[in-house]
Scaffold this active site. Structure first.
Site, PDB file in Angstrom:
ATOM      1  N   ASP A  66     -15.841 -15.261 -20.124  1.00  8.44           N
ATOM      2  CA  ASP A  66     -15.482 -16.734 -20.399  1.00  8.44           C
ATOM      3  C   ASP A  66     -14.875 -17.280 -19.190  1.00  8.44           C
ATOM      4  O   ASP A  66     -15.302 -18.421 -18.609  1.00  8.44           O
ATOM      5  CB  ASP A  66     -14.487 -16.860 -21.620  1.00  8.44           C
ATOM      6  CG  ASP A  66     -15.065 -16.389 -22.939  1.00  8.44           C
ATOM      7  OD1 ASP A  66     -16.210 -15.437 -22.604  1.00  8.44           O
ATOM      8  OD2 ASP A  66     -14.962 -16.899 -23.931  1.00  8.44           O
TER       9      ASP A  66
ATOM     10  N   GLU B  95      -6.714  -5.657 -24.838  1.00 11.33           N
ATOM     11  CA  GLU B  95      -7.817  -6.352 -24.585  1.00 11.33           C
ATOM     12  C   GLU B  95      -8.357  -6.073 -23.105  1.00 11.33           C
ATOM     13  O   GLU B  95      -9.579  -5.673 -22.903  1.00 11.33           O
ATOM     14  CB  GLU B  95      -7.596  -7.961 -24.729  1.00 11.33           C
ATOM     15  CG  GLU B  95      -8.938  -8.398 -24.862  1.00 11.33           C
ATOM     16  CD  GLU B  95      -8.625 -10.133 -25.224  1.00 11.33           C
ATOM     17  OE1 GLU B  95      -7.396 -10.593 -25.235  1.00 11.33           O
ATOM     18  OE2 GLU B  95      -9.436 -10.846 -25.445  1.00 11.33           O
TER      19      GLU B  95
HETATM   20  C1  GLC Z   1     -12.932 -13.520 -25.125  1.00  8.52           C
HETATM   21  C2  GLC Z   1     -13.669 -12.753 -24.083  1.00  8.52           C
HETATM   22  C3  GLC Z   1     -15.141 -12.574 -24.743  1.00  8.52           C
HETATM   23  C4  GLC Z   1     -14.883 -12.077 -26.171  1.00  8.52           C
HETATM   24  C5  GLC Z   1     -13.899 -12.821 -26.888  1.00  8.52           C
HETATM   25  C6  GLC Z   1     -13.787 -12.462 -28.512  1.00  8.52           C
HETATM   26  O1  GLC Z   1     -13.310 -14.874 -25.033  1.00  8.52           O
HETATM   27  O2  GLC Z   1     -14.105 -13.565 -22.959  1.00  8.52           O
HETATM   28  O3  GLC Z   1     -15.936 -11.719 -24.259  1.00  8.52           O
HETATM   29  O4  GLC Z   1     -16.241 -12.030 -26.841  1.00  8.52           O
HETATM   30  O5  GLC Z   1     -12.770 -13.078 -26.469  1.00  8.52           O
HETATM   31  O6  GLC Z   1     -13.174 -11.325 -28.437  1.00  8.52           O
END
Ligand code: GLC
Length: 426
Positions: free
Chosen positions: A165, A394
């Site tokens: 993201d 994460e």
């Molecule tokens: C963050 C990450 C993405 C993921 C999301 C949900 O936005 O960048 O890759 O899918 O979190 O975990």
């Protein structure tokens, strides 16, 4: 330090904690939504203790596929407007609200892996047969709507479509996205505000401005590509599409679905040939391409290493392996999501430096297939070491291994079960 059995037990506990019955949330206590690639990767983890449940995870996601073939990046199973990009921001008009953009199409790869390992093939075959045309429709959607000129590579129209993201890769292209009339958002990645490093001014506003722009076009995907001020060819997402197409082709051939097999083998072959245009000899990795500016994006990130997952030629895979060796020497923990030699590298910006186990998994898999076993083994071992020493997180600081983002995430837990199994000699 946990033993392997303790680590596996903890991973299973996390997956169960984040299980909402027919789908999983990326982490408990944040947002009650299903994210596309998190869910597919979660299925790989669920397989280790509940094979049927793993298939349900993918089926639930595909139950929310759009009529045009797109599989949304978020399914909003329950109302919750506390998320910065909640259902009210998208207004996609779906019965169960979803976002209007997609995420890396890892489902084809996941289904093949689940099928190859299956202990209950006769019970699962009808489920696979039902999913095949749906995954194929998603791949076709990508080629038709995101590669209108037939280059062989598809564009993302929003940074969130990459799964990475807040990667530095998108900063220059995002700078061209207007923000007039957009309510200022928090200066952090929308998913989790906890531990991220600062993002460039206006990052979130620009991300929301794109959503607003697409909403104004009625979410007609046949129009969005040409109308979008952000059109970027991400080597990472393309690699995942190519691999999933090749895997879907193999699955379809197994089941006698020859037309789907041929179509997907074609997508994979064309994509693989076209990926070559993104190779940078000076960096020994692939780079993203900005279709609006008509220029390569000088941002060396893990997105440019992911093509090894697509089955690139051996010399290219060896080049990627050498780059990972260099990165390992520079940071200590592999694989950093951005090259630390770049002054913009940020050990705390989620995809601007930290290590993520999901991309480690795909890179290690690709390296193994290309014969770079030693580097693959090192990535898998390093991934497990990070979790053992720092707990489930994460993502991780590539310098000191500090846990970042949310604790107890689904995707990390799933990857731990996979790494433990693969290292046992799968
Ligand atoms: C963050 C990450 C993405 C993921 C999301 C949900 O936005 O960048 O890759 O899918 O979190 O975990």
């Amino acid at each position: 330090m946990s033993t392997e059995a303790e680590l596996a037990a903890q991973a299973i506990e996390i997956l169960q904690e984040n299980d909402r019955g027919s789908y999983s949330v990326p982490m408990s206590g944040l947002h009650p939504f299903q994210w596309n690639w998190d869910s597919c990767l979660a299925a790989l983890g669920q397989w280790h203790f509940d094979e049927a449940r793993a298939w349900t995870e993918v089926e639930t996601l595909f139950a929310h596929q759009w009529p045009d073939g797109m599989v949304p990046h978020i399914v909003f199973h329950e109302a919750d407007e506390s998320y910065v990009a909640g259902p009210g921001v998208w207004e996609t008009g779906r019965k169960v609200p979803t976002s209007g953009i997609t995420q890396p199409p890892v489902a084809g790869f996941v289904l093949r892996r689940l099928w190859q390992r299956s202990r209950q093939k006769s019970a699962l075959e009808p489920r696979l047969r039902a999913l095949l045309p749906k995954v194929a429709a998603w791949h076709r959607w990508f080629l038709e709507n995101r590669d209108p000129e037939g280059t062989g590579l598809v564009a993302i129209l929003h940074p969130w479509e990459s799964g990475r993201d807040d990667a530095i890769d998108w900063d220059s292209a995002l700078a061209g996205v207007p923000t007039e009339g957009i309510t200022p958002g928090p200066a952090s990645e929308p998913q989790n505000a906890e531990a991220d490093g600062p993002l460039p001014q206006g990052h979130t506003e620009r991300c929301l401005s794109l959503v607003e722009h697409f909403r104004g076009l009625g979410w007609d995907h046949s129009k969005l590509h040409d109308a979008s001020p952000f059109r970027v060819v991400d080597p990472g997402l393309n690699a995942i599409l190519i691999r999933s197409s090749a895997d879907l082709a193999a699955l379809a051939a197994d089941l006698g679905e020859y037309a789907l097999a041929e179509e997907n083998a074609g997508f994979a072959a064309t994509g693989l040939a076209a990926l070559e245009s993104l190779w940078s000899s000076s960096r020994s990795q692939y780079l993203a391409f900005d279709r609006v500016a008509g220029a390569q994006i000088e941002s060396a990130s893990v997105g440019g290493l992911l093509p090894v997952f697509a089955g690139i030629p051996k010399p290219r895979a060896a080049g990627v392996a050498a780059t990972i060796d260099r990165l390992a020497a520079a940071t200590g923990h592999v694989v950093p999501s951005h090259d630390p030699a770049d002054p913009r590298f940020d050990a705390r910006r989620a995809w601007g430096g930290p290590v993520w186990l999901v991309v480690n998994y795909m890179i290690a898999d690709g390296l193994r297939q290309a014969g770079s076993e030693a580097v693959a083994e090192r990535i898998m071992a390093a991934s497990l070491d990070l979790v053992r020493a720092n707990g489930f997180a994460e993502y991780y600081d590539p310098g000191n291994g500090a846990p970042l983002g949310t604790a107890r995430p689904t995707a990390t837990a799933a990857m731990v079960l996979e790494f433990l199994d693969l290292r046992d000699g799968d």
